[in-house]
Design an enzyme around this catalytic site. Structure first.
Site, PDB file in Angstrom:
ATOM      1  N   GLU A 288       0.823  -1.201   0.000  1.00 35.21           N
ATOM      2  CA  GLU A 288       0.000   0.000   0.000  1.00 35.21           C
ATOM      3  C   GLU A 288       0.866   1.264   0.000  1.00 35.21           C
ATOM      4  OE1 GLU A 288      -4.225  -0.679   1.770  1.00 35.21           O
ATOM      5  OE2 GLU A 288      -3.221   0.702   3.129  1.00 35.21           O
ATOM      6  N   HIS A 309       6.603 -27.047  -0.929  1.00 37.76           N
ATOM      7  CA  HIS A 309       5.879 -28.133  -1.611  1.00 37.76           C
ATOM      8  C   HIS A 309       4.721 -27.604  -2.445  1.00 37.76           C
ATOM      9  CE1 HIS A 309       8.126 -31.246   0.617  1.00 37.76           C
ATOM     10  NE2 HIS A 309       8.279 -30.234   1.455  1.00 37.76           N
ATOM     11  N   LYS A 423     -14.275   0.903  -3.461  1.00 35.86           N
ATOM     12  CA  LYS A 423     -15.333   1.341  -2.533  1.00 35.86           C
ATOM     13  C   LYS A 423     -16.422   2.100  -3.280  1.00 35.86           C
ATOM     14  CE  LYS A 423     -12.273   2.014   1.436  1.00 35.86           C
ATOM     15  NZ  LYS A 423     -11.658   3.010   2.290  1.00 35.86           N
TER      16      LYS A 423
HETATM   17  O1  PA5 Z   1      -3.104   1.738   5.927  1.00 31.15           O
HETATM   18  C1  PA5 Z   1      -4.220   2.219   5.818  1.00 31.15           C
HETATM   19  O2  PA5 Z   1      -4.436   3.423   5.975  1.00 31.15           O
HETATM   20  C2  PA5 Z   1      -5.417   1.344   5.504  1.00 31.15           C
HETATM   21  O3  PA5 Z   1      -5.060   0.028   5.291  1.00 31.15           O
HETATM   22  C3  PA5 Z   1      -6.414   1.403   6.643  1.00 31.15           C
HETATM   23  O4  PA5 Z   1      -5.800   0.968   7.817  1.00 31.15           O
HETATM   24  C4  PA5 Z   1      -7.652   0.548   6.369  1.00 31.15           C
HETATM   25  O5  PA5 Z   1      -8.225   0.924   5.152  1.00 31.15           O
HETATM   26  C5  PA5 Z   1      -8.668   0.728   7.485  1.00 31.15           C
HETATM   27  O6  PA5 Z   1      -9.007   2.074   7.640  1.00 31.15           O
HETATM   28  P1  PA5 Z   1      -9.737   2.608   8.937  1.00 31.15           P
HETATM   29  O7  PA5 Z   1      -8.842   2.402  10.110  1.00 31.15           O
HETATM   30  O8  PA5 Z   1      -9.966   4.059   8.661  1.00 31.15           O
HETATM   31  O9  PA5 Z   1     -11.013   1.827   9.088  1.00 31.15           O
END
Ligand code: PA5
Length: 447
Positions: A288, A309, A423
């Site tokens: 990410e 494996h 989303k």
């Molecule tokens: O690293 C990030 O920002 C994302 O992976 C969030 O942690 C994830 O989308 C969850 O978001 P939130 O804590 O706002 O529910």
């Protein structure tokens, strides 16, 4: 003090030339400067860099208040969250727990289960079925407070808590970890009077494992969060050095040198199933943070020797676009030797008396050598053992290395613009008001 994170590049540097390494090292130092003088993109999300050393006693005290509150009468704590609000806690708890903890019966504290990390009807229905029978509480974690998966799970779990225990007792059994100012969860927590923990504004989800996001569930599971933070503080000190002794600079240097040689996939390898979710946390952190603007190393993982494996064949002989980073654990926390068999029908008596860990280590070394021979560069990251202190250090090490690495390819490590696309489509397809035109467009595409 022994090195908490010991980097071995012996089997990676032969895949790049000296001048390529030098260029990459120079870039890594530049990126280190951008990170530490806070001049890069996303610089309003650097709160995690000095978070360990700034963690004061009040954080631990507030967390242990909740641990004590639930100690006597709560059997199960449901930790609700997704992505950065889930993976760090799960990584730490799985790494530190007995492998068969759920089969061992009641331990001193509550057991931890997770929700809000998927939208599976089966998963949540079965969880609710379990909770019917047990005394439970919940920690709902969402920085934005608006993420669909945890919000949906929390609706159902909150309703069950209120029906089972009444509103007042449900309030005692719900804790929210969220943003300080904005977001639906903060509003709800204020309105309902839940205990809350704050995720600092300048710490993004995937960099939040060393805040109450990770620390509260880990403490509830019975592990020593002070030691996690102590390990992270030591690594914060090590990573602050502008030197080749800084393992985060060196790790960022080699992985980017390999990337520039078309090694586009990095596989994080472990030889201990307890580390499976640590790899999931690592994949989110790097995936990410770096996977943007059509750039970034693709993070993958294998759990060996299991996956030798299944994935071993590809790694040995498939497309040569991969490199491996092995998390090597110097000392096992248990000891078990292979027994002698007088009949020796399996022909394995040459192993009699050897520890299982020695066999595991020789599998690791043998695999390393085979993969190098097959053209797969290999970075080794050794930690002394799996415990709270070393895990805290490893979390911080990878966060810091990720910050440097992403700046080396000119990427903002702290945003995730691409996560929004699915989303928007999902909301449109589910009929969210305001998304009607988008819904028509999407339905027209697949008829
Ligand atoms: O690293 C990030 O920002 C994302 O992976 C969030 O942690 C994830 O989308 C969850 O978001 P939130 O804590 O706002 O529910």
């Amino acid at each position: 003090m022994e090195n908490i994170v010991r980097l071995n590049l012996q089997a990676a540097v032969p895949f790049v030339s000296d001048s390529e390494m030098e260029q990459s090292l120079e870039k890594a130092f530049n990126s280190f400067d951008i990170l530490t003088d806070r001049s890069g993109r996303g610089n309003d999300f650097l709160g995690w860099t000095d978070l360990p050393s700034k963690t004061d006693n009040s954080v631990f005290n507030d967390i242990y208040d909740i641990v004590n509150r639930w100690e006597r009468d709560v059997e199960i704590v449901v930790v609700i969250g997704i992505g950065g609000s889930y993976l760090g806690a799960k990584a730490a708890i799985d790494s530190l727990s007995h492998s068969f903890t759920t089969h061992l019966g009641k331990s001193d504290g509550p057991s931890i289960v997770y929700a809000g990390q998927n939208l599976s009807e089966e998963y949540l229905s079965e969880l609710l079925e379990l909770l019917e029978e047990r005394s439970f509480a919940c920690v709902v974690i969402s920085k934005s407070g608006t993420t669909t998966e945890p919000a949906v799970a929390f609706r159902l779990i909150k309703q069950m808590l209120e029906q089972k225990y009444g509103k007042k007792e449900a309030r005692r059994r719900i804790v929210a970890v969220t943003d300080n100012f904005q977001g639906a969860l903060k509003g709800l927590a204020n309105q309902e009077g839940y205990s809350t923990f704050v995720i600092p504004d300048d710490v993004g989800g995937r960099y939040s494992v060393l805040t109450p996001v990770g620390l509260l569930p880990v403490a509830l599971a019975g592990f020593d969060i002070r030691s996690i933070i102590d390990g992270a503080i030591e690594m914060e000190r090590i990573c602050a050095q502008r030197s080749e002794k800084n393992p985060a600079i060196i790790y960022a240097t080699i992985r980017n040198a390999l990337y520039s040689k078309d090694k586009k996939i990095e596989i994080l390898v472990n030889y201990n199933p307890k580390l499976q979710y640590f790899a999931e946390w690592w994949k989110q952190l790097f995936g990410e943070s770096e996977g943007k603007e059509e750039k970034g190393i693709f993070p993958a993982s294998v759990n060996n020797t299991t996956d030798l494996h299944s994935m071993g064949q590809y790694i040995q002989e498939g497309e040569r676009t991969i490199f491996e980073t092995v998390i090597s654990v110097a000392r096992a926390n248990r000891s078990l030797s292979i027994v002698d068999d007088p009949n020796n029908l399996d022909g394995l008596n040459f192993l009699s008396g050897k520890s299982l860990d020695e066999c595991n280590k020789m599998a690791e070394l043998g695999t390393r050598i085979a993969h190098i021979d097959g053209g797969v560069p290999n970075i080794q990251i050794e930690i002394p053992s799996i415990n709270e202190y070393n895990l805290g250090a490893l979390f911080y090490f990878f966060e810091f290395a990720c910050g440097i690495s992403a700046y080396m390819i000119d990427i903002n490590p702290f945003d995730q613009p691409g996560v929004e696309d699915y989303k928007i489509n999902m909301f449109a397809l589910l009929g969210k008001p305001g998304y009607e035109a988008k819904a028509r467009e999407l339905r027209g595409r697949f008829q």
